[in-house]
Design a protein around this motif. Structure first.
Motif, PDB file in Angstrom:
ATOM      1  N   CYS A 136    -102.044  87.723   4.783  1.00 56.77           N
ATOM      2  CA  CYS A 136    -102.645  88.989   4.381  1.00 56.77           C
ATOM      3  C   CYS A 136    -102.743  89.042   2.860  1.00 56.77           C
ATOM      4  O   CYS A 136    -101.779  88.739   2.162  1.00 56.77           O
ATOM      5  CB  CYS A 136    -101.789  90.133   4.923  1.00 56.77           C
ATOM      6  SG  CYS A 136    -102.336  91.736   4.336  1.00 56.77           S
ATOM      7  N   ALA A 137    -103.912  89.456   2.367  1.00 62.57           N
ATOM      8  CA  ALA A 137    -104.134  89.502   0.924  1.00 62.57           C
ATOM      9  C   ALA A 137    -103.365  90.644   0.271  1.00 62.57           C
ATOM     10  O   ALA A 137    -103.175  90.657  -0.939  1.00 62.57           O
ATOM     11  CB  ALA A 137    -105.624  89.654   0.634  1.00 62.57           C
ATOM     12  N   ARG A 138    -102.910  91.639   1.049  1.00 62.28           N
ATOM     13  CA  ARG A 138    -102.266  92.809   0.482  1.00 62.28           C
ATOM     14  C   ARG A 138    -100.735  92.683   0.530  1.00 62.28           C
ATOM     15  O   ARG A 138    -100.074  92.868  -0.465  1.00 62.28           O
ATOM     16  CB  ARG A 138    -102.733  94.053   1.232  1.00 62.28           C
ATOM     17  CG  ARG A 138    -102.370  95.359   0.571  1.00 62.28           C
ATOM     18  CD  ARG A 138    -103.177  96.486   1.209  1.00 62.28           C
ATOM     19  NE  ARG A 138    -102.756  97.780   0.700  1.00 62.28           N
ATOM     20  CZ  ARG A 138    -101.876  98.561   1.322  1.00 62.28           C
ATOM     21  NH1 ARG A 138    -101.334  98.176   2.448  1.00 62.28           N
ATOM     22  NH2 ARG A 138    -101.542  99.728   0.807  1.00 62.28           N
ATOM     23  N   ARG A 177    -111.452  91.045   7.867  1.00 69.66           N
ATOM     24  CA  ARG A 177    -111.917  90.342   6.672  1.00 69.66           C
ATOM     25  C   ARG A 177    -112.947  91.190   5.939  1.00 69.66           C
ATOM     26  O   ARG A 177    -113.902  91.672   6.540  1.00 69.66           O
ATOM     27  CB  ARG A 177    -112.551  89.014   7.063  1.00 69.66           C
ATOM     28  CG  ARG A 177    -111.538  88.063   7.666  1.00 69.66           C
ATOM     29  CD  ARG A 177    -112.084  86.650   7.773  1.00 69.66           C
ATOM     30  NE  ARG A 177    -111.035  85.776   8.307  1.00 69.66           N
ATOM     31  CZ  ARG A 177    -110.877  85.535   9.600  1.00 69.66           C
ATOM     32  NH1 ARG A 177    -111.700  86.047  10.469  1.00 69.66           N
ATOM     33  NH2 ARG A 177    -109.898  84.755  10.015  1.00 69.66           N
ATOM     34  N   ARG A 201    -111.433  88.735   1.664  1.00 68.52           N
ATOM     35  CA  ARG A 201    -109.999  89.020   1.757  1.00 68.52           C
ATOM     36  C   ARG A 201    -109.643  89.220   3.221  1.00 68.52           C
ATOM     37  O   ARG A 201    -110.398  89.833   3.953  1.00 68.52           O
ATOM     38  CB  ARG A 201    -109.649  90.297   0.995  1.00 68.52           C
ATOM     39  CG  ARG A 201    -109.976  90.236  -0.475  1.00 68.52           C
ATOM     40  CD  ARG A 201    -109.797  91.593  -1.104  1.00 68.52           C
ATOM     41  NE  ARG A 201    -108.384  91.903  -1.296  1.00 68.52           N
ATOM     42  CZ  ARG A 201    -107.910  93.132  -1.473  1.00 68.52           C
ATOM     43  NH1 ARG A 201    -108.724  94.155  -1.469  1.00 68.52           N
ATOM     44  NH2 ARG A 201    -106.635  93.339  -1.657  1.00 68.52           N
ATOM     45  N   THR A 202    -108.479  88.736   3.606  1.00 72.68           N
ATOM     46  CA  THR A 202    -108.001  88.923   4.971  1.00 72.68           C
ATOM     47  C   THR A 202    -106.851  89.918   4.942  1.00 72.68           C
ATOM     48  O   THR A 202    -105.931  89.779   4.137  1.00 72.68           O
ATOM     49  CB  THR A 202    -107.524  87.579   5.549  1.00 72.68           C
ATOM     50  OG1 THR A 202    -108.613  86.655   5.491  1.00 72.68           O
ATOM     51  CG2 THR A 202    -107.077  87.731   6.995  1.00 72.68           C
ATOM     52  N   TRP A 215    -105.753 100.544   3.319  1.00 71.78           N
ATOM     53  CA  TRP A 215    -106.720  99.964   2.393  1.00 71.78           C
ATOM     54  C   TRP A 215    -108.083 100.620   2.582  1.00 71.78           C
ATOM     55  O   TRP A 215    -108.750 100.990   1.614  1.00 71.78           O
ATOM     56  CB  TRP A 215    -106.811  98.450   2.629  1.00 71.78           C
ATOM     57  CG  TRP A 215    -107.759  97.774   1.700  1.00 71.78           C
ATOM     58  CD1 TRP A 215    -107.509  97.370   0.417  1.00 71.78           C
ATOM     59  CD2 TRP A 215    -109.129  97.458   1.955  1.00 71.78           C
ATOM     60  NE1 TRP A 215    -108.641  96.817  -0.129  1.00 71.78           N
ATOM     61  CE2 TRP A 215    -109.647  96.856   0.790  1.00 71.78           C
ATOM     62  CE3 TRP A 215    -109.964  97.626   3.053  1.00 71.78           C
ATOM     63  CZ2 TRP A 215    -110.968  96.418   0.700  1.00 71.78           C
ATOM     64  CZ3 TRP A 215    -111.280  97.190   2.954  1.00 71.78           C
ATOM     65  CH2 TRP A 215    -111.773  96.587   1.794  1.00 71.78           C
TER      66      TRP A 215
END
Ligand code: ZN
Length: 66
Positions: free
Chosen positions: A20-22, A35, A39-40, A49
Motif C-alpha cells: 500500500c502506498a499510504r 489503484r 498508486r496502490t 484517501w
C-alpha cells in the motif's frame, strides 16, 4: 508462548505482490486493492484517501454553494 505448528500454509510466507502506498501494508496475491494514478491502496486506506480527495466537493445540506 508455545509454538503451534500450522496445518495450513502460512500466507505470510508468500511473497507480497505489492504494498500500500499510504500505510505500507503488504498486499498478497488475491488481496483487494485499489489503484489510482499508479498508486496502490489497501482497503483500510482507500476510503479516508478518497474522502480527502473529494474534500473540494464537500458541502453541507441546506447551505448554498458559494
Ligand atoms: Zn493502506
Amino acid at each position: 508462548m508455545r509454538y503451534i505448528r500450522k496445518k495450513q500454509p502460512d500466507l505470510q510466507r508468500a511473497a507480497p505482490a505489492e504494498e500500500c502506498a499510504r500505510c505500507g501494508r503488504e498486499l498478497y496475491p488475491g488481496n483487494p486493492c485499489w489503484r489510482f494514478w499508479g498508486r496502490t491502496l489497501c482497503e483500510d486506506c482507500v476510503v479516508p484517501w478518497l474522502l480527502r480527495e473529494l474534500a473540494t466537493h464537500r458541502g453541507r445540506a441546506g447551505e448554498v454553494e458559494p
